[in-house]
Design a protein around this motif. Structure first.
Motif, PDB file in Angstrom:
ATOM      1  N   GLY A 177     -67.513  15.925  53.542  1.00 53.54           N
ATOM      2  CA  GLY A 177     -68.563  16.913  53.715  1.00 53.54           C
ATOM      3  C   GLY A 177     -69.717  16.745  52.766  1.00 53.54           C
ATOM      4  N   GLY A 178     -69.576  15.844  51.790  1.00 53.53           N
ATOM      5  CA  GLY A 178     -70.680  15.574  50.874  1.00 53.53           C
ATOM      6  C   GLY A 178     -70.861  16.640  49.829  1.00 53.53           C
ATOM      7  N   SER A 179     -72.046  16.629  49.203  1.00 54.12           N
ATOM      8  CA  SER A 179     -72.314  17.513  48.080  1.00 54.12           C
ATOM      9  C   SER A 179     -72.364  18.975  48.473  1.00 54.12           C
ATOM     10  N   ASP A 180     -72.649  19.260  49.742  1.00 53.31           N
ATOM     11  CA  ASP A 180     -72.732  20.652  50.166  1.00 53.31           C
ATOM     12  C   ASP A 180     -71.402  21.368  50.018  1.00 53.31           C
ATOM     13  N   SER A 181     -70.307  20.629  50.080  1.00 53.63           N
ATOM     14  CA  SER A 181     -68.985  21.243  49.964  1.00 53.63           C
ATOM     15  C   SER A 181     -68.477  21.257  48.527  1.00 53.63           C
ATOM     16  N   LEU A 182     -69.262  20.744  47.587  1.00 59.88           N
ATOM     17  CA  LEU A 182     -68.831  20.676  46.194  1.00 59.88           C
ATOM     18  C   LEU A 182     -69.305  21.923  45.456  1.00 59.88           C
ATOM     19  N   SER A 183     -68.425  22.872  45.275  1.00 60.02           N
ATOM     20  CA  SER A 183     -68.748  24.092  44.548  1.00 60.02           C
ATOM     21  C   SER A 183     -68.609  23.854  43.050  1.00 60.02           C
ATOM     22  N   PRO A 184     -69.218  24.704  42.213  1.00 60.32           N
ATOM     23  CA  PRO A 184     -69.069  24.553  40.766  1.00 60.32           C
ATOM     24  C   PRO A 184     -67.618  24.578  40.307  1.00 60.32           C
ATOM     25  N   SER A 185     -66.804  25.433  40.907  1.00 57.19           N
ATOM     26  CA  SER A 185     -65.401  25.513  40.491  1.00 57.19           C
ATOM     27  C   SER A 185     -64.668  24.212  40.777  1.00 57.19           C
ATOM     28  N   VAL A 186     -64.946  23.615  41.942  1.00 65.96           N
ATOM     29  CA  VAL A 186     -64.315  22.342  42.292  1.00 65.96           C
ATOM     30  C   VAL A 186     -64.819  21.232  41.374  1.00 65.96           C
ATOM     31  N   ALA A 187     -66.116  21.228  41.094  1.00 64.13           N
ATOM     32  CA  ALA A 187     -66.695  20.185  40.244  1.00 64.13           C
ATOM     33  C   ALA A 187     -66.133  20.253  38.822  1.00 64.13           C
ATOM     34  N   ILE A 188     -66.091  21.461  38.247  1.00 68.06           N
ATOM     35  CA  ILE A 188     -65.604  21.605  36.874  1.00 68.06           C
ATOM     36  C   ILE A 188     -64.104  21.335  36.810  1.00 68.06           C
TER      37      ILE A 188
END
Length: 326
Positions: free
Chosen positions: A36-47
């Motif tokens: 899904g790319g960057s649009d599906s990357l939330s801050p919680s998932v990234a951190i």
């Protein structure tokens, strides 16, 4: 005043630039590896993914990760690579994003993800990134200075080369943000009779970290990250963070005094010490700590109170203040 606005604008611009770089890097990685790319990357998932990845990498190559990302005081000021004359100054921040022990990582990662998910409801991704970067960088820098003083006084040169890492400061930074957004909401999974609300969480985590740090000693050397992040997380929201709804920096509400983060029996003492510290800082940097009075705020068309805890539950379903923090 005009001077305060200039100081705050410069500080926020620097944070925004750093936050934008981090977010851009995260998006580029997400485009290639996340469905899904960057649009599906939330801050919680990234951190959470960053903490998990670095902690697992530390298991495979502990020396490499510690030397590169751990807060090693020597590496902060002196280069360790002959072909690269640049010191590893980034370690004052990166040391907060991984654990050297898988058991600690198993505790820290869920806490980070849960707290970040709560902030996602009200804060924009850039606001979360700016808050985290400011808090952990300031906490790491203060820890570095304290370590320098310690080495100078004790002549324990070995401590100058020991890596310090741990996510307790990151957890406290997020907890302070959650305390600001949901102060009166009860903490889930705990009996209501306990009376534990999100406004109590930052102090509770910091107090536990200090206790275990004093008891565990060398096995929990990063415990100072917690009280430092406790203070600098509050400082960021109180004086630096940009609130578009009022077009002003900082939440100058009396509901967000530093003393309000402490248990009620400690608030009078902390309030007195805080007032004294504020008066001393006002002598050196009056434009930075000057609070907006109700009269001045009304004349400027804004408000001295940028957050009303009593409206916390009402704003959850409507995006809140920080959802527009661009």
């Amino acid at each position: 005043g005009r001077g305060q606005d200039l100081v705050m604008a410069r500080a926020e611009d620097g944070l925004d630039e750093q936050a934008k770089k981090v977010l851009d890097q995260a998006r580029s990685i997400a485009e290639s590896i996340v469905p899904g790319g960057s649009d599906s990357l939330s801050p919680s998932v990234a951190i959470g993914g960053l903490v998990s990845s670095l902690s697992l990498w530390h298991v495979v190559a502990p020396s490499t990760v510690d030397e590169t990302f751990g807060l090693v005081p020597h590496h902060t000021v002196f280069t360790v690579v002959g072909i690269c004359p640049i010191p590893f100054a980034w370690n004052i921040a990166t040391g907060h994003f991984y654990e050297g022990n898988l058991l600690k990582a198993a505790i820290a990662v869920p806490c980070v993800v849960i707290l970040a998910k709560l902030l996602e409801r009200l804060w924009a991704a850039k606001a979360i990134a700016s808050h985290i970067l400011f808090t952990v960088a300031c906490a790491g820098a203060m820890f570095f200075l304290m370590e320098l003083v310690h080495v100078y006084k004790t002549h324990h040169e070995k401590d100058f080369f020991l890596p310090v890492r741990g996510c307790v400061g990151l957890v406290v930074a997020l907890a302070v943000g959650v305390r600001h957004s949901y102060p009166l909401e009860p903490v889930p999974l705990l009996p209501r009779s306990v009376g534990m609300q999100y406004q109590h969480v930052p102090f509770a985590i910091s107090a536990l970290a200090c206790f275990f740090g004093l008891v565990a000693g060398s096995s929990f050397t990063e415990w100072l990250f917690a009280p430092l992040a406790f203070f600098f997380g509050w400082l960021h929201i109180r004086y630096v963070m940009w609130f578009p709804s009022t077009q002003a920096h900082g939440d100058h509400s009396p509901d967000f005094l530093f003393a309000s983060l402490f248990p009620r029996p400690l608030r009078p003492l902390v309030g007195c010490l805080g007032a004294l510290a504020h008066a001393l800082v006002a002598v050196v940097a009056p434009s930075f700590v000057q609070l907006r009075s109700a009269d001045h705020a009304e004349a400027a068309g804004s408000s001295a109170i940028t957050y009303d805890p009593s409206r916390g539950a009402a704003t959850q379903g409507h995006g809140g203040l920080e959802s527009r923090s661009e």
